[in-house]
Design a protein around this motif. Sequence first.
Motif, PDB file in Angstrom:
ATOM      1  N   ALA A  96       0.896  -1.163   0.244  1.00 20.05           N
ATOM      2  CA  ALA A  96       0.045   0.070   0.535  1.00 20.05           C
ATOM      3  C   ALA A  96       1.026   1.417   0.321  1.00 20.05           C
ATOM      4  CB  ALA A  96      -0.575   0.234   1.589  1.00 20.05           C
ATOM      5  N   ALA A  97       1.731   1.262   0.571  1.00 19.69           N
ATOM      6  CA  ALA A  97       2.690   2.441   0.882  1.00 19.69           C
ATOM      7  C   ALA A  97       3.519   2.493  -0.996  1.00 19.69           C
ATOM      8  CB  ALA A  97       3.447   2.803   2.281  1.00 19.69           C
ATOM      9  N   ALA A  98       3.514   1.433  -1.642  1.00 15.70           N
ATOM     10  CA  ALA A  98       4.444   1.610  -2.501  1.00 15.70           C
ATOM     11  C   ALA A  98       3.500   2.253  -3.706  1.00 15.70           C
ATOM     12  CB  ALA A  98       5.493   0.180  -2.770  1.00 15.70           C
ATOM     13  N   ALA A  99       2.494   1.910  -3.538  1.00 15.25           N
ATOM     14  CA  ALA A  99       1.334   1.952  -4.046  1.00 15.25           C
ATOM     15  C   ALA A  99       1.143   3.763  -4.632  1.00 15.25           C
ATOM     16  CB  ALA A  99      -0.070   1.413  -3.729  1.00 15.25           C
ATOM     17  N   VAL A 100       0.974   4.203  -3.085  1.00 15.42           N
ATOM     18  CA  VAL A 100       0.384   5.535  -2.687  1.00 15.42           C
ATOM     19  C   VAL A 100       1.833   6.259  -3.064  1.00 15.42           C
ATOM     20  CG1 VAL A 100       1.147   7.432  -0.997  1.00 15.42           C
ATOM     21  CG2 VAL A 100      -0.879   5.308  -0.445  1.00 15.42           C
ATOM     22  N   LEU A 101       2.967   6.153  -2.818  1.00 13.78           N
ATOM     23  CA  LEU A 101       4.340   6.630  -3.351  1.00 13.78           C
ATOM     24  C   LEU A 101       3.925   6.780  -4.856  1.00 13.78           C
ATOM     25  CD1 LEU A 101       6.915   5.329  -0.873  1.00 13.78           C
ATOM     26  CD2 LEU A 101       5.598   8.223  -0.930  1.00 13.78           C
ATOM     27  N   ASP A 102       3.895   5.666  -5.519  1.00 17.91           N
ATOM     28  CA  ASP A 102       4.156   5.467  -6.567  1.00 17.91           C
ATOM     29  C   ASP A 102       2.834   6.625  -7.582  1.00 17.91           C
ATOM     30  OD1 ASP A 102       4.589   4.457  -9.690  1.00 17.91           O
ATOM     31  OD2 ASP A 102       2.511   3.601  -9.360  1.00 17.91           O
ATOM     32  N   MET A 103       1.742   7.094  -6.867  1.00 18.65           N
ATOM     33  CA  MET A 103       0.848   8.218  -7.237  1.00 18.65           C
ATOM     34  C   MET A 103       0.954   9.848  -7.227  1.00 18.65           C
ATOM     35  SD  MET A 103      -2.997   7.833  -5.771  1.00 18.65           S
ATOM     36  CE  MET A 103      -3.270   5.544  -5.949  1.00 18.65           C
ATOM     37  N   ALA A 104       2.499   9.653  -5.921  1.00 19.27           N
ATOM     38  CA  ALA A 104       2.712  11.470  -5.241  1.00 19.27           C
ATOM     39  C   ALA A 104       3.555  11.824  -5.948  1.00 19.27           C
ATOM     40  CB  ALA A 104       2.550  10.378  -3.842  1.00 19.27           C
ATOM     41  N   GLU A 105       3.344  12.876  -5.081  1.00 17.50           N
ATOM     42  CA  GLU A 105       4.495  13.491  -5.262  1.00 17.50           C
ATOM     43  C   GLU A 105       5.371  13.825  -3.801  1.00 17.50           C
ATOM     44  OE1 GLU A 105       4.203  17.448  -7.180  1.00 17.50           O
ATOM     45  OE2 GLU A 105       3.284  16.062  -8.872  1.00 17.50           O
ATOM     46  N   THR A 106       6.885  14.033  -4.036  1.00 16.72           N
ATOM     47  CA  THR A 106       7.511  14.083  -2.544  1.00 16.72           C
ATOM     48  C   THR A 106       8.256  15.013  -2.571  1.00 16.72           C
ATOM     49  OG1 THR A 106       8.915  12.308  -2.965  1.00 16.72           O
ATOM     50  CG2 THR A 106       7.705  11.444  -2.090  1.00 16.72           C
ATOM     51  N   GLY A 107       9.064  15.941  -1.736  1.00 13.39           N
ATOM     52  CA  GLY A 107       9.470  16.590  -1.183  1.00 13.39           C
ATOM     53  C   GLY A 107      11.458  16.567  -0.685  1.00 13.39           C
ATOM     54  N   GLU A 108      11.381  18.148  -0.945  1.00 15.83           N
ATOM     55  CA  GLU A 108      12.742  17.836   0.240  1.00 15.83           C
ATOM     56  C   GLU A 108      12.505  16.664   0.990  1.00 15.83           C
ATOM     57  OE1 GLU A 108      14.901  21.357  -0.481  1.00 15.83           O
ATOM     58  OE2 GLU A 108      15.475  21.070  -2.511  1.00 15.83           O
ATOM     59  N   GLU A 109      11.758  17.493   2.422  1.00 15.91           N
ATOM     60  CA  GLU A 109      11.251  17.325   3.393  1.00 15.91           C
ATOM     61  C   GLU A 109      10.471  15.771   3.416  1.00 15.91           C
ATOM     62  OE1 GLU A 109       7.063  19.080   1.826  1.00 15.91           O
ATOM     63  OE2 GLU A 109       9.767  19.494   1.358  1.00 15.91           O
TER      64      GLU A 109
END
Length: 324
Positions: free
Chosen positions: A99-112
């Motif tokens: 589930a965490a991998a699936a969320v990160l696949d559709m998300a944008e992450t910042g430097e923080e």
Amino acid sequence: VRVLTMDFIEGRKATDLSPITRVEIDGAGLGDQLFRAYLKQILVDGFLHADPHPGNVYLTPDAHLALFDLGMVLHIDPDLQQKLLRLILSISEGESAEAAAAVLDMAETGEEFDRAAFQRQVFEVVSRHQNAKVEEIELGKVILQTARSCAECGVRLPSELGMVGQTLLKLDRVGRVLAPAFKPNDSIRQNALRSMRRGVMSGFSLAKLFQSAVEARDFLAGLPGRVNRVLDSVSGNGLEIKVRAFDETRLMEGFQKVANRITLGLILAALIIGAALLMRIPTSFRILGYPGLAMIFFLSAAAGAGILIWRILMSDEHRRPKVR
């Protein structure tokens, strides 16, 4: 010109059904049909009725469900449909890492972004529901709580995910109104892949098949020439593989610059300490009333410090902060 067409549908709200009516109808079957219809909207059609609260779900006299109030709808693009399928199935199976991998696949992450903290929070959210019973997981609630964890960990999710979470949360409630023993996750596991297969099959067409055939023909036509060029390069020792993980030249220049400045700093410190010690030695050679040799050391240290500060301020490359 857009025209809103309305029609009269007879029925009663799902929340207003009497106990006798609930016994007479197939509540579990109706709940399964409702979830199947919504999974088709999410994973196949890409067009979603986003407000299925119990007041908008009616039971018609012929024991069918009707949806009202299309004032809130949602469009989902095909790429997001694939990612949502992965997320929905992983949550329904209680697999927090997936589930965490699936969320990160559709998300944008910042430097923080803190990946470890995010994975830990997703694990806590999914396992908190899984510890009761897998079939009792409220999928919509898990998605919304996961979205909240993303916001706390610096992850930006598409707005559609929050709408899908709210929709599924309302569906959970409607399903339990129709049949208190209804298990939404069982319905999701049975119908999600079926809906996705239907979407994949509907995506096939003669035009797309012809386009794929043309691309395959072009690839096969150019393949012998490419293979010959590669083999010629190998036989003539002309094949090179360049891997540039980082700019090693610039890295070494940076190390050298740091070493030079440390050395210069030590020399300046020695000059200042020497000047302080020479101040105590009497001598006839004076500058501005102070011992001459001590003043020469001190002025040399001041000049060297000034040059070093100038090079730091003027000649170094300063990176601008990234604009988000």
